[in-house]
Design a protein around this motif. Structure first.
Motif, PDB file in Angstrom:
ATOM      1  N   THR A 241       0.819  -1.213   0.000  1.00  0.00           N
ATOM      2  CA  THR A 241       0.000   0.000   0.000  1.00  0.00           C
ATOM      3  C   THR A 241       0.856   1.268   0.000  1.00  0.00           C
ATOM      4  N   GLY A 242       2.146   1.136   0.335  1.00  0.00           N
ATOM      5  CA  GLY A 242       3.001   2.315   0.300  1.00  0.00           C
ATOM      6  C   GLY A 242       4.394   2.055   0.834  1.00  0.00           C
ATOM      7  N   ILE A 243       5.376   2.794   0.301  1.00  0.00           N
ATOM      8  CA  ILE A 243       6.757   2.746   0.793  1.00  0.00           C
ATOM      9  C   ILE A 243       7.097   4.155   1.299  1.00  0.00           C
ATOM     10  N   TYR A 244       7.584   4.226   2.529  1.00  0.00           N
ATOM     11  CA  TYR A 244       7.785   5.525   3.177  1.00  0.00           C
ATOM     12  C   TYR A 244       9.236   5.699   3.633  1.00  0.00           C
ATOM     13  N   ARG A 245       9.666   6.953   3.753  1.00  0.00           N
ATOM     14  CA  ARG A 245      10.908   7.333   4.430  1.00  0.00           C
ATOM     15  C   ARG A 245      10.496   8.104   5.694  1.00  0.00           C
ATOM     16  N   TYR A 246      11.131   7.709   6.814  1.00  0.00           N
ATOM     17  CA  TYR A 246      10.727   8.324   8.094  1.00  0.00           C
ATOM     18  C   TYR A 246      11.965   8.699   8.901  1.00  0.00           C
ATOM     19  N   ASN A 247      11.982   9.962   9.384  1.00  0.00           N
ATOM     20  CA  ASN A 247      13.060  10.424  10.248  1.00  0.00           C
ATOM     21  C   ASN A 247      12.521  10.515  11.672  1.00  0.00           C
ATOM     22  N   SER A 248      13.036   9.659  12.536  1.00  0.00           N
ATOM     23  CA  SER A 248      12.491   9.582  13.889  1.00  0.00           C
ATOM     24  C   SER A 248      12.857  10.792  14.738  1.00  0.00           C
ATOM     25  N   GLN A 249      13.890  11.531  14.322  1.00  0.00           N
ATOM     26  CA  GLN A 249      14.299  12.703  15.102  1.00  0.00           C
ATOM     27  C   GLN A 249      13.437  13.915  14.761  1.00  0.00           C
ATOM     28  N   THR A 250      13.216  14.133  13.443  1.00  0.00           N
ATOM     29  CA  THR A 250      12.430  15.295  13.026  1.00  0.00           C
ATOM     30  C   THR A 250      10.944  14.981  12.891  1.00  0.00           C
ATOM     31  N   GLY A 251      10.617  13.674  12.765  1.00  0.00           N
ATOM     32  CA  GLY A 251       9.215  13.287  12.583  1.00  0.00           C
ATOM     33  C   GLY A 251       8.726  13.472  11.154  1.00  0.00           C
ATOM     34  N   SER A 252       9.631  13.758  10.213  1.00  0.00           N
ATOM     35  CA  SER A 252       9.216  13.968   8.818  1.00  0.00           C
ATOM     36  C   SER A 252       8.920  12.628   8.141  1.00  0.00           C
ATOM     37  N   VAL A 253       7.903  12.638   7.269  1.00  0.00           N
ATOM     38  CA  VAL A 253       7.486  11.437   6.551  1.00  0.00           C
ATOM     39  C   VAL A 253       7.360  11.779   5.069  1.00  0.00           C
ATOM     40  N   SER A 254       7.903  10.944   4.214  1.00  0.00           N
ATOM     41  CA  SER A 254       7.715  11.103   2.764  1.00  0.00           C
ATOM     42  C   SER A 254       7.333   9.745   2.179  1.00  0.00           C
ATOM     43  N   LYS A 255       6.545   9.779   1.107  1.00  0.00           N
ATOM     44  CA  LYS A 255       6.049   8.546   0.502  1.00  0.00           C
ATOM     45  C   LYS A 255       6.536   8.432  -0.931  1.00  0.00           C
ATOM     46  N   LEU A 256       6.858   7.215  -1.343  1.00  0.00           N
ATOM     47  CA  LEU A 256       7.352   6.988  -2.689  1.00  0.00           C
ATOM     48  C   LEU A 256       6.225   7.162  -3.707  1.00  0.00           C
ATOM     49  N   ASN A 257       6.467   8.048  -4.690  1.00  0.00           N
ATOM     50  CA  ASN A 257       5.550   8.184  -5.818  1.00  0.00           C
ATOM     51  C   ASN A 257       5.951   7.118  -6.824  1.00  0.00           C
ATOM     52  N   THR A 258       5.069   6.109  -6.994  1.00  0.00           N
ATOM     53  CA  THR A 258       5.443   4.967  -7.833  1.00  0.00           C
ATOM     54  C   THR A 258       5.504   5.309  -9.315  1.00  0.00           C
ATOM     55  N   ILE A 259       4.971   6.464  -9.689  1.00  0.00           N
ATOM     56  CA  ILE A 259       5.043   6.888 -11.097  1.00  0.00           C
ATOM     57  C   ILE A 259       6.362   7.564 -11.394  1.00  0.00           C
ATOM     58  N   SER A 260       6.741   8.512 -10.529  1.00  0.00           N
ATOM     59  CA  SER A 260       7.975   9.268 -10.755  1.00  0.00           C
ATOM     60  C   SER A 260       9.186   8.583 -10.139  1.00  0.00           C
ATOM     61  N   GLY A 261       8.967   7.692  -9.141  1.00  0.00           N
ATOM     62  CA  GLY A 261      10.072   7.042  -8.461  1.00  0.00           C
ATOM     63  C   GLY A 261      10.723   7.922  -7.401  1.00  0.00           C
ATOM     64  N   LYS A 262      10.088   9.051  -7.077  1.00  0.00           N
ATOM     65  CA  LYS A 262      10.632   9.980  -6.093  1.00  0.00           C
ATOM     66  C   LYS A 262       9.797   9.977  -4.827  1.00  0.00           C
ATOM     67  N   TYR A 263      10.436  10.316  -3.704  1.00  0.00           N
ATOM     68  CA  TYR A 263       9.730  10.409  -2.429  1.00  0.00           C
ATOM     69  C   TYR A 263       9.166  11.811  -2.266  1.00  0.00           C
ATOM     70  N   GLU A 264       7.918  11.874  -1.880  1.00  0.00           N
ATOM     71  CA  GLU A 264       7.230  13.147  -1.727  1.00  0.00           C
ATOM     72  C   GLU A 264       6.701  13.271  -0.300  1.00  0.00           C
ATOM     73  N   SER A 265       6.715  14.521   0.202  1.00  0.00           N
ATOM     74  CA  SER A 265       6.271  14.764   1.579  1.00  0.00           C
ATOM     75  C   SER A 265       4.848  14.276   1.773  1.00  0.00           C
ATOM     76  N   ASN A 266       4.633  13.627   2.869  1.00  0.00           N
ATOM     77  CA  ASN A 266       3.328  13.034   3.157  1.00  0.00           C
ATOM     78  C   ASN A 266       2.336  14.093   3.633  1.00  0.00           C
TER      79      ASN A 266
END
Length: 304
Positions: free
Chosen positions: A279-304
């Motif tokens: 359902t989704g691939i995410y990047r998560y920074n536990s220190q800053t709390g930032s979350v980005s999700k992989l856009n499967t069309i562009s192949g880039k991570y975008e802010s959630n």
């Protein structure tokens, strides 16, 4: 005096005879007029019957040639000449029901089409052309019902990620004859579904490649494996940051790809827990709390 009386009586008798002849002549004249009028009416009726018979045969020929709209016009002319003609009235009603059924079918309304066909009475069996056309129309109505079922099944399969099942249903849909306008419309919609399937499958392939690359990256940048407690802690804080509520069948795959940096794959199993769709691939920074999700069309991570 006697002579005068005799003369008077003779005159009266002569007058009476004259009046009798006159009345008789009038009666004969009247009878002749009535007979003449009756003869004209009878001739007119015979003429109308002949015209109706010709129009009826003409309508049958038109039906045989598939000219049902023209046959309807012809039968209405015949009905105006003889509104009590049972054969004309019955065939006219059958042609009207047939044309109504055909119009309903072209609009995709199979229920109304089959209802109108069922109203066609015994006269239909006496006209082979109309019988054959009605049978063909009924077959087309059944095919349209099948087309609706196939399209809906394909649509549901795509919605649930069962792309191969959807493709099989769409292949069956495309095998149906496209002579019915509503079936052709469903086949055109099926092409849009096929494009969606292809796009989704390409996206899935991109996601898998991105996941594989990310996993290789995490192996080189990893600061070490996570303990179960660390894993659970990361998942809980990630859910809170991403606004994701845990559901039955949902699983989280956590990989550390840098200091305080994690890649998390979220999957959802079906009701039998046999398929875990991504359902989704995410990047998560536990220190800053930032979350980005992989856009499967562009192949880039975008802010959630």
């Amino acid at each position: 005096m006697t002579l005068q009386l005799s003369i008077k009586r003779s005159l009266v008798a002569a007058t009476a005879v004259t009046m009798l002849f006159s009345l008789s002549a009038c009666a004969k004249s009247s009878q002749s007029g009535t007979s003449s009028s009756s003869s004209v009416s009878s001739t007119s009726n015979r003429s109308n019957q002949q015209k109706v018979a010709k129009l009826f045969k003409k309508a049958q020929r038109q039906i045989e040639n598939g000219q049902n709209d023209e046959a309807l016009t012809t039968l209405k002319r015949a009905q105006r000449l003889d509104s009590d003609n049972a054969k004309v009235n019955e065939l006219l009603a059958n042609v009207q029901n047939y044309l109504s059924a055909k119009a309903a079918l072209n609009e995709g309304d199979t229920s109304t089409a089959q209802s109108n066909l069922s109203k066609m009475t015994s006269e239909q069996t006496k006209n082979n052309a109309l019988t054959s056309q009605a049978k063909d129309l009924n077959t087309q109505a059944s095919q349209l019902k099948q087309a609706n079922t196939l399209y809906q099944s394909a649509y549901d399969a795509v919605s649930n990620g069962y792309y191969e099942t959807a493709k099989a249903k769409l292949a069956q849909l495309n095998a149906l004859p496209s002579t019915v306008k509503a079936i052709k419309s469903l086949q055109d919609q099926g092409k849009a579904l096929t494009n969606q399937i292809n796009a989704n499958q390409n996206s899935s392939s991109t996601s898998q490649n991105a996941s594989s690359n990310a996993t290789n990256s995490s192996s080189s940048a990893s600061t070490g494996s996570l303990s179960d407690d660390q894993n659970d802690s990361i998942i809980q804080s990630f859910q809170s940051a991403a606004g994701i509520t845990a559901q039955t069948g949902m699983s989280f795959g956590v990989s550390q790809i840098g200091t305080n940096e994690y890649q998390i794959e979220v999957r959802q199993s079906n009701s039998t827990n046999t398929v875990g769709s991504l359902t989704g691939i995410y990047r998560y920074n536990s220190q800053t709390g930032s979350v980005s999700k992989l856009n499967t069309i562009s192949g880039k991570y975008e802010s959630n």
